[in-house]
Design a protein around this motif. Structure first.
Motif, mmCIF file in Angstrom:
data_model
loop_
_atom_site.group_PDB
_atom_site.id
_atom_site.type_symbol
_atom_site.label_atom_id
_atom_site.label_comp_id
_atom_site.label_asym_id
_atom_site.label_seq_id
_atom_site.Cartn_x
_atom_site.Cartn_y
_atom_site.Cartn_z
ATOM 1 N N LYS A 195 -4.847 6.386 -9.596
ATOM 2 C CA LYS A 195 -4.083 6.316 -10.844
ATOM 3 C C LYS A 195 -3.330 7.625 -11.049
ATOM 4 O O LYS A 195 -3.914 8.707 -11.018
ATOM 5 C CB LYS A 195 -5.016 6.075 -12.026
ATOM 6 N N ILE A 196 -2.032 7.492 -11.285
ATOM 7 C CA ILE A 196 -1.199 8.649 -11.601
ATOM 8 C C ILE A 196 -1.181 8.876 -13.111
ATOM 9 O O ILE A 196 -1.199 10.010 -13.587
ATOM 10 C CB ILE A 196 0.229 8.442 -11.058
ATOM 11 N N ALA A 197 -1.143 7.804 -13.868
ATOM 12 C CA ALA A 197 -1.198 7.867 -15.332
ATOM 13 C C ALA A 197 -1.999 6.676 -15.824
ATOM 14 O O ALA A 197 -1.928 5.588 -15.255
ATOM 15 C CB ALA A 197 0.203 7.850 -15.931
ATOM 16 N N CYS A 198 -2.776 6.900 -16.894
ATOM 17 C CA CYS A 198 -3.596 5.809 -17.424
ATOM 18 C C CYS A 198 -4.079 6.146 -18.829
ATOM 19 O O CYS A 198 -4.445 7.293 -19.110
ATOM 20 C CB CYS A 198 -4.800 5.555 -16.516
ATOM 21 N N PHE A 199 -4.089 5.147 -19.696
ATOM 22 C CA PHE A 199 -4.627 5.323 -21.044
ATOM 23 C C PHE A 199 -6.106 5.672 -21.015
ATOM 24 O O PHE A 199 -6.653 6.206 -21.980
ATOM 25 C CB PHE A 199 -4.411 4.050 -21.868
ATOM 26 N N CYS A 200 -6.763 5.374 -19.890
ATOM 27 C CA CYS A 200 -8.196 5.637 -19.779
ATOM 28 C C CYS A 200 -8.510 7.107 -19.549
ATOM 29 O O CYS A 200 -9.677 7.502 -19.595
ATOM 30 C CB CYS A 200 -8.792 4.809 -18.642
ATOM 31 N N PHE A 201 -7.489 7.945 -19.316
ATOM 32 C CA PHE A 201 -7.735 9.365 -19.089
ATOM 33 C C PHE A 201 -8.164 10.080 -20.366
ATOM 34 O O PHE A 201 -8.677 11.197 -20.310
ATOM 35 C CB PHE A 201 -6.489 10.046 -18.523
ATOM 36 N N SER A 202 -7.930 9.474 -21.517
ATOM 37 C CA SER A 202 -8.342 10.073 -22.788
ATOM 38 C C SER A 202 -8.654 8.960 -23.779
ATOM 39 O O SER A 202 -8.306 7.794 -23.558
ATOM 40 C CB SER A 202 -7.245 10.987 -23.346
ATOM 41 N N PHE A 244 -0.102 3.404 -10.848
ATOM 42 C CA PHE A 244 -1.098 3.513 -9.780
ATOM 43 C C PHE A 244 -0.470 3.221 -8.425
ATOM 44 O O PHE A 244 0.658 2.738 -8.319
ATOM 45 C CB PHE A 244 -2.253 2.534 -10.034
ATOM 46 N N TYR A 245 -1.237 3.515 -7.393
ATOM 47 C CA TYR A 245 -0.913 3.051 -6.045
ATOM 48 C C TYR A 245 -2.212 2.864 -5.275
ATOM 49 O O TYR A 245 -3.249 3.452 -5.624
ATOM 50 C CB TYR A 245 0.018 4.023 -5.307
ATOM 51 N N VAL A 246 -2.158 2.036 -4.265
ATOM 52 C CA VAL A 246 -3.301 1.830 -3.375
ATOM 53 C C VAL A 246 -3.028 2.605 -2.093
ATOM 54 O O VAL A 246 -1.986 2.406 -1.450
ATOM 55 C CB VAL A 246 -3.522 0.339 -3.071
ATOM 56 N N ASP A 247 -3.923 3.493 -1.740
ATOM 57 C CA ASP A 247 -3.730 4.383 -0.596
ATOM 58 C C ASP A 247 -3.555 3.584 0.699
ATOM 59 O O ASP A 247 -4.377 2.719 1.016
ATOM 60 C CB ASP A 247 -4.946 5.302 -0.470
ATOM 61 N N LEU A 302 0.847 -1.185 0.000
ATOM 62 C CA LEU A 302 0.000 0.000 0.000
ATOM 63 C C LEU A 302 0.887 1.241 0.000
ATOM 64 O O LEU A 302 1.824 1.353 0.796
ATOM 65 C CB LEU A 302 -0.916 0.013 1.225
ATOM 66 N N GLY A 303 0.604 2.157 -0.911
ATOM 67 C CA GLY A 303 1.386 3.380 -1.037
ATOM 68 C C GLY A 303 2.503 3.300 -2.054
ATOM 69 O O GLY A 303 3.070 4.333 -2.427
ATOM 70 N N ALA A 304 2.846 2.106 -2.524
ATOM 71 C CA ALA A 304 3.946 1.948 -3.482
ATOM 72 C C ALA A 304 3.462 2.213 -4.905
ATOM 73 O O ALA A 304 2.435 1.677 -5.333
ATOM 74 C CB ALA A 304 4.537 0.551 -3.383
ATOM 75 N N LYS A 305 4.218 3.022 -5.641
ATOM 76 C CA LYS A 305 3.888 3.293 -7.042
ATOM 77 C C LYS A 305 4.191 2.051 -7.877
ATOM 78 O O LYS A 305 5.261 1.460 -7.773
ATOM 79 C CB LYS A 305 4.689 4.485 -7.557
ATOM 80 N N THR A 306 3.231 1.663 -8.712
ATOM 81 C CA THR A 306 3.354 0.430 -9.494
ATOM 82 C C THR A 306 3.028 0.713 -10.955
ATOM 83 O O THR A 306 2.078 1.436 -11.254
ATOM 84 C CB THR A 306 2.402 -0.654 -8.951
ATOM 85 N N ASP A 307 3.830 0.135 -11.852
ATOM 86 C CA ASP A 307 3.625 0.287 -13.296
ATOM 87 C C ASP A 307 3.188 -1.041 -13.898
ATOM 88 O O ASP A 307 3.850 -2.061 -13.692
ATOM 89 C CB ASP A 307 4.915 0.736 -13.989
ATOM 90 N N VAL A 308 2.095 -1.012 -14.656
ATOM 91 C CA VAL A 308 1.646 -2.184 -15.411
ATOM 92 C C VAL A 308 1.200 -1.697 -16.788
ATOM 93 O O VAL A 308 1.189 -0.496 -17.062
ATOM 94 C CB VAL A 308 0.489 -2.931 -14.702
ATOM 95 N N SER A 309 0.826 -2.623 -17.660
ATOM 96 C CA SER A 309 0.395 -2.209 -18.994
ATOM 97 C C SER A 309 -0.582 -3.213 -19.587
ATOM 98 O O SER A 309 -0.665 -4.364 -19.145
ATOM 99 C CB SER A 309 1.602 -2.046 -19.930
ATOM 100 N N TYR A 310 -1.304 -2.744 -20.602
ATOM 101 C CA TYR A 310 -2.226 -3.571 -21.375
ATOM 102 C C TYR A 310 -1.756 -3.622 -22.824
ATOM 103 O O TYR A 310 -1.188 -2.656 -23.342
ATOM 104 C CB TYR A 310 -3.640 -2.997 -21.328
ATOM 105 N N HIS A 311 -2.016 -4.744 -23.466
ATOM 106 C CA HIS A 311 -1.678 -4.952 -24.875
ATOM 107 C C HIS A 311 -2.959 -4.811 -25.696
ATOM 108 O O HIS A 311 -3.982 -5.425 -25.376
ATOM 109 C CB HIS A 311 -1.086 -6.350 -25.059
ATOM 110 N N VAL A 312 -2.900 -3.996 -26.756
ATOM 111 C CA VAL A 312 -4.097 -3.766 -27.564
ATOM 112 C C VAL A 312 -3.742 -3.803 -29.044
ATOM 113 O O VAL A 312 -2.667 -3.350 -29.453
ATOM 114 C CB VAL A 312 -4.770 -2.420 -27.193
ATOM 115 N N VAL A 313 -4.635 -4.384 -29.844
ATOM 116 C CA VAL A 313 -4.441 -4.500 -31.292
ATOM 117 C C VAL A 313 -5.734 -4.102 -31.994
ATOM 118 O O VAL A 313 -6.827 -4.541 -31.606
ATOM 119 C CB VAL A 313 -4.077 -5.946 -31.705
ATOM 120 N N ASN A 314 -5.612 -3.265 -33.018
ATOM 121 C CA ASN A 314 -6.748 -2.956 -33.889
ATOM 122 C C ASN A 314 -6.769 -3.998 -35.003
ATOM 123 O O ASN A 314 -5.916 -3.999 -35.888
ATOM 124 C CB ASN A 314 -6.602 -1.545 -34.469
ATOM 125 N N ASN A 315 -7.735 -4.896 -34.959
ATOM 126 C CA ASN A 315 -7.805 -5.991 -35.923
ATOM 127 C C ASN A 315 -8.531 -5.619 -37.214
ATOM 128 O O ASN A 315 -8.717 -6.479 -38.080
ATOM 129 C CB ASN A 315 -8.517 -7.189 -35.283
#
Length: 205
Positions: A135-142, A158-161, A98-111
């Motif tokens: 969330k500090i950064a996210c593709f979902c913001f736009s 992201f991080y969990v408070d 909890l409180g640790a900044k974590t980076d993950v990602s999603y893979h997406v393809v336009n078929n």
């Protein structure tokens, strides 16, 4: 003049009534659907600001203090009907402090063979955890536009408070699921929510 002498007008009136009822019902349903779509942006903003319905929060940076407590974060990816994309998390789950900044990602393809713009909507379960998932950064913001056949990696930071551990309802929580669904959009526009606006948390006394 008796009714038996005028069967045609009565038959016409019956046919009119039989058509009028479903037409009226369809018009009512269409009106309700339009109202629902019109309310989506306001409802989405409300959820993002309050955490209602498992909606996550936005933050500028992670806290300086990191808790010893850990939680598993699981990731889920979906696409709405009519969107010819492949969309999946690169990591199915991570174990975080909890409180640790974590980076993950999603893979997406336009078929498809055409450019398509999509917007990701999101929530977490259990819903009460949404108020503490930042969330500090996210593709979902736009909205995101992919060219024909394009492949992309879409990051999340992201991080969990740590304050989640102070709530009676969530202090023993072992896992959170972050779920995204991409929808096609015709007129891309950014998703706007002020960082941590309206954020309220209950603590044990």
């Amino acid at each position: 003049m008796s009714d038996d002498q005028n069967p045609a007008p009565r038959s016409e009136r019956s046919r009119f009534r039989s058509l009028a009822v479903p037409i009226a019902c369809a018009a009512f349903a269409a009106g309700m659907l339009g109202a629902a779509f019109a309310s989506v942006p306001l409802y989405t903003l409300f959820c993002q600001v309050t955490g209602y319905g498992g909606t996550t929060q936005r933050a500028e940076a992670a806290p300086t203090a990191v808790s010893d407590k850990q939680v598993t974060v699981r990731f889920d990816g979906n696409v709405a009907e009519g969107l010819p994309w492949t969309f999946r998390p690169n990591q199915r789950e991570v174990r975080v402090h909890l409180g640790a900044k974590t980076d993950v990602s999603y893979h997406v393809v336009n078929n498809s063979d055409r450019p398509i713009t999509g917007q990701a909507l999101f929530n977490v379960t259990p819903e009460a955890a949404g108020l503490y998932f930042n969330k500090i950064a996210c593709f979902c913001f736009s909205s995101q536009t992919l060219q024909p056949g394009e492949t992309a990696e879409m990051p999340i930071i992201f991080y969990v408070d740590p304050e989640m551990a102070d709530t009676e309802e969530l202090k023993s929580l072992q896992a959170i699921t972050l779920s995204y669904t991409f929808f096609p959009v015709d007129d891309p526009a950014p998703v706007v929510a002020e960082p941590n606006a309206g954020k309220t948390k209950g603590k044990d006394s």
